[in-house]
Design an enzyme around this catalytic site. Structure first.
Site, PDB file in Angstrom:
ATOM      1  N   ASP A  23      54.120   9.317   4.924  1.00 31.41           N
ATOM      2  CA  ASP A  23      52.700   9.040   4.739  1.00 31.41           C
ATOM      3  C   ASP A  23      52.509   8.438   3.357  1.00 31.41           C
ATOM      4  O   ASP A  23      53.207   8.796   2.408  1.00 31.41           O
ATOM      5  CB  ASP A  23      51.846  10.294   4.940  1.00 31.41           C
ATOM      6  CG  ASP A  23      52.225  11.440   4.038  1.00 31.41           C
ATOM      7  OD1 ASP A  23      51.611  11.579   2.955  1.00 31.41           O
ATOM      8  OD2 ASP A  23      53.133  12.214   4.401  1.00 31.41           O
ATOM      9  N   ASP A  58      43.188  15.405   6.698  1.00 31.77           N
ATOM     10  CA  ASP A  58      43.947  16.061   5.643  1.00 31.77           C
ATOM     11  C   ASP A  58      43.084  17.155   5.026  1.00 31.77           C
ATOM     12  O   ASP A  58      42.114  16.885   4.320  1.00 31.77           O
ATOM     13  CB  ASP A  58      44.335  15.009   4.599  1.00 31.77           C
ATOM     14  CG  ASP A  58      45.152  15.575   3.441  1.00 31.77           C
ATOM     15  OD1 ASP A  58      45.282  16.809   3.332  1.00 31.77           O
ATOM     16  OD2 ASP A  58      45.657  14.772   2.634  1.00 31.77           O
ATOM     17  N   GLU A  74      43.275  20.286   2.510  1.00 30.30           N
ATOM     18  CA  GLU A  74      44.094  20.953   1.496  1.00 30.30           C
ATOM     19  C   GLU A  74      43.222  21.399   0.336  1.00 30.30           C
ATOM     20  O   GLU A  74      42.016  21.158   0.319  1.00 30.30           O
ATOM     21  CB  GLU A  74      45.219  20.036   1.021  1.00 30.30           C
ATOM     22  CG  GLU A  74      44.761  18.691   0.478  1.00 30.30           C
ATOM     23  CD  GLU A  74      45.946  17.806   0.101  1.00 30.30           C
ATOM     24  OE1 GLU A  74      46.393  17.927  -1.045  1.00 30.30           O
ATOM     25  OE2 GLU A  74      46.406  17.021   0.949  1.00 30.30           O
TER      26      GLU A  74
END
Length: 240
Positions: A37, A126, A128
């Site tokens: 990625d 994503d 996080e």
């Protein structure tokens, strides 16, 4: 001087070479596909070289919140496709700035769309720890965070026909969602666990992972990932 090979010697050598190529191809087909990625931190990637080095897929950062689109996205996304690498887009969530639905809509408009062409991976989200402040879960309680993710997911589903892949760590998921099991049944898991021999204990009711980010550096550009399956399985996953 070396004598000119006889016809029989040439035939045997050719057969041996073909067998070696066939064995290497069989091993490559059996090995789990590797990928990576990337974001704007990785510029000027040689995608042809990445494919030669074993990259079979890549996730490219497209957006963040509702006001950032990666300046490298177009180059990276198109470059991977031109090199025959399956590619998908991901969105970096900033849940304290706007709703999940608003960020999902921005993402899909700016690179997160999906098509069933066999070359496009489903969109990814994503999730996080907050890199912009001390509130690790962006100031949201666990119930509110689950609602935010669901809002993002529902909007992506409505706009693209696919649920997003969820990228996270077991620690973040436990702390910020209370280890919610609300997504395990219909969302693919992209688990991050670096420098370990396996993906470890999975969060929130998932019994298997789809992608595992196992390192942040290596022979491939960007972070290092592996797909849980075969190359044929990866292509089926892309097609939906």
């Amino acid at each position: 001087m070396t004598a000119r090979p006889t016809a029989r010697a040439f035939t045997l050598a050719l057969c041996a070479a073909l067998l070696a190529v066939g064995a290497a191809s069989a091993r490559a087909a059996a090995d789990p596909p590797r990928g990576h990625d990337v974001s704007s931190h990785q510029r000027g990637v040689d995608w042809t070289r990445a494919g030669e080095d074993g990259a079979r897929f890549v996730y490219v950062k497209a957006t963040e919140s509702t006001d950032y689109r990666s300046p490298a996205f177009e180059e990276q996304y198109a470059g991977a496709r031109a090199a025959g690498i399956l590619r998908g887009a991901y969105h970096f969530a900033v849940p304290d700035r706007s709703s999940g639905a608003a960020q999902a809509a921005y993402f899909v408009r700016n690179g997160g769309a999906w098509r069933a062409d066999g070359r496009t991976l489903p969109p990814a989200l994503d999730m996080e720890y907050n890199p912009y402040g001390t509130q690790r879960c962006y100031g949201l309680g666990r119930t509110a965070m689950v609602r935010w993710i669901r809002s993002f997911s529902d909007e992506v589903l409505g706009l693209t026909g696919r649920r997003p892949v969820l990228y996270t760590t077991a620690d973040w998921w436990r702390l910020c969602t209370g280890d919610s099991t609300a997504f395990a049944g219909d969302h693919a898991l992209w688990i991050a666990r670096h420098d370990a021999s396996d993906a470890g204990a999975l969060p929130g009711g998932w019994t298997t992972w789809t992608f595992w980010q196992y390192a942040t550096a290596g022979t491939l550009p960007g972070d290092q990932n592996v797909f849980h399956g075969s190359l044929a399985g990866l292509k089926r996953f892309a097609r939906g």
